[in-house]
Design a protein around this motif. Structure first.
Motif, short mmCIF file in Angstrom:
data_model
loop_
_atom_site.label_atom_id
_atom_site.label_comp_id
_atom_site.label_asym_id
_atom_site.label_seq_id
_atom_site.Cartn_x
_atom_site.Cartn_y
_atom_site.Cartn_z
N GLY A 72 71.55 -9.13 30.69
CA GLY A 72 70.09 -9.06 30.71
C GLY A 72 69.65 -7.62 30.54
N GLY A 73 68.41 -7.47 30.16
CA GLY A 73 67.86 -6.14 30.02
C GLY A 73 66.43 -6.17 29.52
N VAL A 74 65.78 -5.06 29.70
CA VAL A 74 64.39 -4.89 29.28
C VAL A 74 64.32 -3.57 28.51
N HIS A 75 63.58 -3.57 27.40
CA HIS A 75 63.41 -2.36 26.61
C HIS A 75 62.81 -1.26 27.50
N LYS A 76 63.30 -0.03 27.33
CA LYS A 76 62.86 1.08 28.19
C LYS A 76 61.35 1.27 28.20
N ASP A 77 60.68 0.96 27.11
CA ASP A 77 59.22 1.13 27.06
C ASP A 77 58.47 0.10 27.90
N TYR A 78 59.16 -0.92 28.36
CA TYR A 78 58.52 -2.01 29.11
C TYR A 78 59.03 -2.13 30.54
N ARG A 79 59.88 -1.22 30.96
CA ARG A 79 60.44 -1.30 32.31
C ARG A 79 59.38 -0.96 33.35
N GLY A 80 59.58 -1.50 34.56
CA GLY A 80 58.66 -1.25 35.66
C GLY A 80 57.44 -2.15 35.64
N LYS A 81 57.45 -3.19 34.82
CA LYS A 81 56.32 -4.10 34.70
C LYS A 81 56.63 -5.49 35.24
N GLY A 82 57.79 -5.65 35.90
CA GLY A 82 58.14 -6.93 36.50
C GLY A 82 58.77 -7.93 35.53
N ILE A 83 59.15 -7.49 34.36
CA ILE A 83 59.71 -8.40 33.36
C ILE A 83 61.08 -8.91 33.77
N ALA A 84 61.96 -8.02 34.22
CA ALA A 84 63.30 -8.44 34.67
C ALA A 84 63.18 -9.42 35.84
N LYS A 85 62.28 -9.13 36.75
CA LYS A 85 62.05 -10.00 37.91
C LYS A 85 61.60 -11.39 37.45
N GLU A 86 60.70 -11.43 36.51
CA GLU A 86 60.19 -12.71 36.00
C GLU A 86 61.28 -13.49 35.28
N LEU A 87 62.08 -12.81 34.47
CA LEU A 87 63.17 -13.47 33.76
C LEU A 87 64.18 -14.05 34.74
N MET A 88 64.53 -13.27 35.76
CA MET A 88 65.49 -13.75 36.75
C MET A 88 64.94 -14.94 37.53
N SER A 89 63.69 -14.85 37.92
CA SER A 89 63.06 -15.95 38.66
C SER A 89 63.05 -17.23 37.83
N ARG A 90 62.67 -17.12 36.58
CA ARG A 90 62.65 -18.30 35.70
C ARG A 90 64.06 -18.86 35.49
N GLN A 91 65.02 -17.97 35.32
CA GLN A 91 66.40 -18.43 35.15
C GLN A 91 66.87 -19.20 36.38
N HIS A 92 66.66 -18.65 37.56
CA HIS A 92 67.12 -19.30 38.78
C HIS A 92 66.41 -20.62 39.03
N ASN A 93 65.11 -20.67 38.78
CA ASN A 93 64.37 -21.92 38.96
C ASN A 93 64.87 -23.01 38.02
N LEU A 94 65.12 -22.65 36.77
CA LEU A 94 65.59 -23.64 35.81
C LEU A 94 66.98 -24.14 36.18
N VAL A 95 67.91 -23.24 36.43
CA VAL A 95 69.28 -23.71 36.68
C VAL A 95 69.39 -24.47 38.00
N LYS A 96 68.56 -24.12 38.96
CA LYS A 96 68.53 -24.90 40.21
C LYS A 96 68.07 -26.32 39.91
N SER A 97 67.04 -26.46 39.06
CA SER A 97 66.53 -27.79 38.70
C SER A 97 67.56 -28.59 37.91
N MET A 98 68.54 -27.90 37.31
CA MET A 98 69.59 -28.55 36.54
C MET A 98 70.79 -28.94 37.42
N GLY A 99 70.71 -28.63 38.70
CA GLY A 99 71.78 -29.02 39.62
C GLY A 99 72.76 -27.92 40.01
N TYR A 100 72.54 -26.72 39.52
CA TYR A 100 73.41 -25.62 39.95
C TYR A 100 73.06 -25.25 41.39
#
Length: 144
Positions: A72-100
């Motif tokens: 995972g990663g975020v372009h340096k020009d966009y860091r500090g805006k919560g993008i990595a946090k949002e991506l991780m949250s969405r990933q965890h929510n989806l995979v949990k709903s899939m039974g992980y």
């Protein structure tokens, strides 16, 4: 800002953006498309600013109801805006709903921002090791 995910390898335009951003985030390292194709239950999340991929989070099935959050990663020009946090949250929510029931990742001490984000998201350090390339790695896991 748009967020989306793909089960399997993304469309050509998005994949090109992910590969370009991977090179930016990982100091010129190239991600081979073939490596993506060989992963079981590959899930790719992306953040886009219009058509430009500015963030990504890639993972796959690790077995035993564990999802491996691989890259995972975020372009340096966009860091500090919560993008990595949002991506991780969405990933965890989806995979949990899939039974992980567990998420696993490996980080490095040099990638402090990512290590801190993992810990804030409830990951626990399970072990450390030195890679074949001499890099110190930190294994983290969390229950979903």
């Amino acid at each position: 800002m748009d967020y989306m995910y793909f089960q399997g390898v993304p469309d050509t335009q998005t994949l090109s953006g992910v590969l370009e951003l991977h090179k930016h985030v990982f100091e010129g390292s190239e991600l081979e498309t073939e490596k993506l194709k060989e992963k079981s239950n590959l899930i790719v999340f992306v953040a886009k600013d219009h058509e430009r991929v500015i963030g990504f989070k890639i993972g796959y099935d690790y077995g035993n109801r564990t999802f491996y959050s691989w890259l995972g990663g975020v372009h340096k020009d966009y860091r500090g805006k919560g993008i990595a946090k949002e991506l991780m949250s969405r990933q965890h929510n989806l995979v949990k709903s899939m039974g992980y029931t567990k998420a696993r990742t490996i980080s490095r001490n040099e990638k402090r921002e990512m290590l801190i984000l993992n810990i804030k998201f409830g990951f626990d350090i399970k072990e450390t090791f030195t890679s074949d390339k001499g890099k110190h790695k930190i294994v983290l896991e969390k229950m979903l």
